[in-house]
Write a protein that holds these residues in place. Structure first.
Motif: not given
Ligand code: PMP
Ligand code: GLN
Length: 381
Positions: A194, A114, A156-157, A161, A116, A164
């Motif tokens: 991340i 994912e 949303k993390v 993830t 962000i 970002i």
């Protein structure tokens, strides 16, 4: 029999810039859509490039970029952001920032990861993520100031993830990130795996006395980041498509594995010229020049029915047309081209979700005559 292929990007059409340029040309409109300056780049940089070609610098340079250029970039980063990056291990010259972003994404994304992003988002991010099998997790910036809601980011993390993406100064809104945003990002990513991808192509286009807040000034953040830049924006030569990426050595080593079999090396003469030109710091004068154009356009637009939204950076100014029309942004943009002869970009095209706020993006990196004429036409609406 003709071949068929299954599209890797089934939901992608032609970019909004190509579409609006096409309609703008068809109606002979003033094009304040796509972001590029209409004024000439510095003659000295042109002369230095010319000289590099005449001096015979026309063969491949080092795949990571001309060493002399990477050295002046490392000095510049140290001077501006107080960060000591290694020119050998942490900087790679790329054919533009779009490519640098794509390569960073390709380097780190595995299928199902994912990413962000904050919407509206520069239009290459979503397809770049999706072609790599990544899952886009969009978060809307808060209208009308386009701030990041960090509480929503925390929600949303997930364990999936992978990255970002941030962009400041921000295209299309002109919003900028502040120290408090960086502190939130540091806190959210601390003790996670991340990666941050920071698009800072408009680093020198910050207005009203504000300063660029770069990931490169935060060692804890930089440790997990790719930071991407564009010479096109800094030296008013978007057609050169030359930029660079900065990342810690371990991340950059992986980036270079992707880069070396995709592009290998970039246009040589401009790299020789930039190595000589960058230390002259012409970029220090850029914001004042653009601020004048921004203020001029804003002044000409005050008596129109368009309302300016706050903008602190980039080439762009958003205008709300909510007292003029209730049409969606794309339809209104097309009507403005046809009826007023001015092209602008519908901001909804920077949303995966096609959010609508009745705003258009106008590019003010143009000559004053053109800006004045465009504003005159827009005042009639
Ligand atoms: N990111 C943003 C936010 C941009 O506006 C642009 C401008 N095209 C780019 C990246 C790409 O820069 P380049 O032209 O160097 O690929
Ligand atoms: N960055 C430019 C803009 O936002 C356009 C670049 C492009 O056409 N892809 O207008």
């Amino acid at each position: 029999m003709s071949v068929t292929i299954s599209s890797k990007l089934p939901s992608v059409g032609t970019t909004i810039f190509t579409k609006i340029n096409g309609i703008s040309q068809q109606y002979n409109a003033i094009n304040l859509g796509q972001g590029f300056p209409d004024f000439p780049m510095d003659e000295r940089l042109v002369a230095l490039t010319n000289k590099a070609m005449k001096d015979g610098h026309n063969q491949y340079v080092h795949g990571n970029g001309l060493p002399a250029l990477r050295e002046v970039l490392a000095d510049k980063i140290n001077h501006l952001y107080g960060s000591k990056v290694s020119s050998t291990d942490e900087i790679t010259v790329t054919p533009g920032a779009t490519y640098a972003l794509y390569t960073a994404i390709t380097t780190i994304i595995q299928p199902g990861d994912e990413v962000i992003i904050f919407e509206p988002a520069y239009d290459s991010y979503v397809p770049n993520i999706e072609i790599n099998g990544g899952v886009v997790v969009p978060i809307s910036l808060e209208f009308p100031h386009y701030n990041i809601n960090w509480e929503e980011v925390k929600q949303k993390v997930t364990a999936q993830t992978r990255a970002i993406m941030i962009n400041s100064p921000h295209n299309p809104t002109g919003a900028i990130l502040r120290d408090a945003d960086m502190q939130e990002l540091i806190a959210i990513t601390r003790d996670t795996n991340i990666v941050v991808i920071s698009d800072e192509v408009y680093e020198h286009l910050v207005y009203d006395g504000r300063k660029q807040v770069s990931v490169l000034s935060y060692p804890e953040l930089y440790e997990r980041s790719f930071v991407c830049f564009s010479f096109g924006k800094t030296y008013s030569c978007t057609g050169w498509k030359l930029g660079y990426s900065v990342a810690p050595a371990a991340l950059m080593a992986e980036f270079r594995k992707v880069h070396q079999y995709n592009c290998f090396t970039c246009f040589a003469p401009a790299q020789y010229a930039l190595a000589e030109f960058i230390p002259e710091k012409s970029y220090e004068k850029l914001a004042a020049d653009l601020q004048e154009r921004k203020d001029f356009f804003a002044g000409e637009m005050t008596s129109s029915r368009f309302k300016a939204l706050p903008s602190y950076g980039t080439y762009f100014q958003l205008y709300s047309y909510d007292t003029i029309s209730s049409e969606n942004e794309y339809d209104f943009a097309v009507r403005v081209i046809k009826e007023a002869g001015v092209a602008a970009i519908p901001v909804s095209s920077f949303y995966k979700t096609k959010e609508e706020h009745s705003v258009l993006r106008f590019c003010f990196s143009k000559g004053k005559d053109l800006l004045g004429e465009a504003a005159g036409r827009l005042r009639k609406l």
